[in-house]
Design a protein around this motif. Sequence first.
Motif, PDB file in Angstrom:
ATOM      1  N   ASP A  11      -1.560  -7.800  -9.406  1.00 34.63           N
ATOM      2  CA  ASP A  11      -1.938  -6.554  -9.274  1.00 34.63           C
ATOM      3  C   ASP A  11      -3.172  -6.379  -8.439  1.00 34.63           C
ATOM      4  O   ASP A  11      -3.971  -7.362  -8.308  1.00 34.63           O
ATOM      5  N   HIS A 129       2.763  -4.894  -9.554  1.00 31.55           N
ATOM      6  CA  HIS A 129       4.065  -5.537  -8.617  1.00 31.55           C
ATOM      7  C   HIS A 129       4.606  -6.466  -9.495  1.00 31.55           C
ATOM      8  O   HIS A 129       4.207  -6.963 -10.560  1.00 31.55           O
ATOM      9  N   LYS A 135       2.902  -8.404  -4.264  1.00 32.55           N
ATOM     10  CA  LYS A 135       1.384  -8.153  -4.290  1.00 32.55           C
ATOM     11  C   LYS A 135       0.847  -8.531  -3.027  1.00 32.55           C
ATOM     12  O   LYS A 135      -0.058  -7.899  -2.483  1.00 32.55           O
TER      13      LYS A 135
END
Length: 161
Positions: A11, A129, A135
Motif C-alpha cells: 500500500d 495494491h 505498488k
Amino acid sequence: MTVYTVDPELDLVLERNVDVAPELVWRAWTTPELLVQWFAPKPWTTTSCEMDLQPGGRCNTTMRSPEGDEYPNTGCILAVEEGTRLVFTSAMGEGFRPQIVEGGFPFTAVISIEPDGNGGTKYTATAIHADSSAKKQHEEMGFIEGWGAALDQLVEVAKSL
C-alpha cells in the motif's frame, strides 16, 4: 465501519492536514463538477467525471495529458460513509463487475476525511495494491507527488466554495 490495516509491502499512503473544513473536502471529492477542477495534477486535466455515490455505483474519470491524449478510467464505488470515507476501485466496474485494467494495474483507493481539531482536515489517501510490483509501479509513476499536487489543487477549489 470496516477498519483497514495498511500493509507497507502493498500500500501507498498520503497523509496530510489541510486547512479546509472536512465537509468541503468531502464535497470536492464527491461532486463531479468540482472533482474535474482538481483531480489530475497539472499540467494534466480531468475532462470528465461520473460518480454514483452508492456501493456498486460507477466511478469513472477521463484524464488528459498535456499532449492531448485521453485516458479513461472506469471503476466502482465500494463504500460511502457520508462525510468521512470514500472507497473505490479500478478492479471493478459499475455493479461490482470485475474488469481488466488495460495498460496499468488495478488498485483500491480509501479516502479518509477527519476533523483535525483546528477547523481543518486530517486527510488520508491510501492506494491498496494486489502485489508489490503494482505498488512499485504506482510509486514510480509518482503517487505521492501526483496525489499530493492534486490535494493542493483540491484545497484551492474547496477554499473557493
